[in-house]
Motif scaffolding. Structure first.
Motif: not given
Length: 72
Positions: A67-68, A71-72
């Motif tokens: 997920k990280r 998102i980035h």
């Protein structure tokens, strides 16, 4: 689920979506495939050994990492 076309279609769509997400994560971080494999292997072994809580925590960490990346 057997014989229920609507549920089967929903499951197939979910599987396709999960595959698309996995491909996006792996494209953003090419080294992630080895780490992902190791994560899956660890989770599988934990489940085999009956360590459900630890396996669940490892799975949550695995998903959070993906997920990280997205998102980035």
């Amino acid at each position: 689920m057997l014989g229920n076309a609507e549920i089967l279609q929903a499951m197939e769509q979910l599987q396709d979506k999960l595959f698309q997400i996995a491909v996006r994560v792996l494209r953003k971080d090419r080294t992630r495939i080895q780490v992902s494999y190791e994560d899956h292997l660890r989770i599988f072994r934990l489940l085999q050994e009956g360590h459900k809580e630890t396996a669940a925590q490892a799975m949550e960490a695995h998903l959070e990492f993906g997920k990280r990346i997205l998102i980035h």
